[in-house]
Design a protein around this motif. Structure first.
Motif: not given
Length: 223
Positions: A111-118, A176-179, A201-202
């Motif tokens: 609901e609050d975040f988007i994570e890219v290429l996890p 969130r960029p890929p970790q 995260s940003y």
């Protein structure tokens, strides 16, 4: 089939945690399933493993699972899936599920975040793009493209990612960029940003009047 991993998938209690460093018990449970030969004898078992991989941010398990599904012929020429390998026992479990698993490897959201290429295996898929992806935040990924260098002689292979986000309302989300990579540069056009945790995260302030274009450069992290 895997109630002890419900908080990981299909639940969100664990998968929403910013860092996969907290997933040691869940990761071990998945490893034991692999060691025991579970999760690769049926289409739904493979799909479960793929979803676990996306939530664990584990591209190796994701690629292994996808490779088995393709190699052992769990799909008919019509793209309808079977329950058993070698196209035996018609079954629809995997037909609608694999697109969702692939999507989860590219973009995961709550609901609050988007994570890219996890969980995208960039060694096998070093470049690509996707458009028109709706997320659980209510924000649409209008476009996402990525390109990584994966040469073996490159000590710090770099990657570039650009994501375009569109919201129908003014709102804030966490991106969130890929970790597995460290952020070398991060910019945003059409949105205000604030770094919450370095390389993690940003906080992005989106406006309903224009999409936000966010490119960032990545280098190999220590993970």
């Amino acid at each position: 089939h895997s109630s002890h991993l419900f908080g990981l998938f299909p639940g969100f209690e664990l998968s929403s945690v910013p860092s996969s460093d907290y997933f040691s018990p869940e990761r071990r449970a998945v490893e034991k399933r692999i060691e025991a030969g579970r999760g690769d004898r049926s289409a739904h078992g493979l799909v479960h493993m793929a979803f676990f991989a996306t939530r664990l941010r584990d591209p190796d398990v994701f690629w292994r699972t996808a490779s088995i599904f393709a190699r052992d012929e769990y799909s008919n020429d019509s793209l309808l899936s079977t329950h058993n390998p070698r196209r035996e026992s018609y079954n629809l479990d995997a037909t609608p599920s694999w697109p969702a698993a692939i999507r989860g490897a590219i973009v995961f959201s709550d609901e609050d975040f988007i994570e890219v290429l996890p969980a995208l295996p960039v060694e096998q898929v070093p470049s690509g793009s996707i458009s028109g992806m709706w997320t659980r935040t209510g924000v649409t990924v209008e476009h996402l493209d990525w390109e990584f260098e994966t040469h073996h002689d490159c000590e710090t292979p770099s990657g570039s990612v650009e994501i375009v986000l569109a919201s129908e309302t003014d709102r804030e989300i966490t991106l969130r960029p890929p970790q597995r990579w460290e952020v070398r540069s991060f910019e945003a056009s059409g949105a205000n940003t604030a770094r919450i945790d370095p390389n993690t995260s940003y906080r992005i302030s989106l406006s309903d009047d224009a999409p936000a274009r966010i490119p960032f450069e990545l280098v190999t992290g220590s993970a």
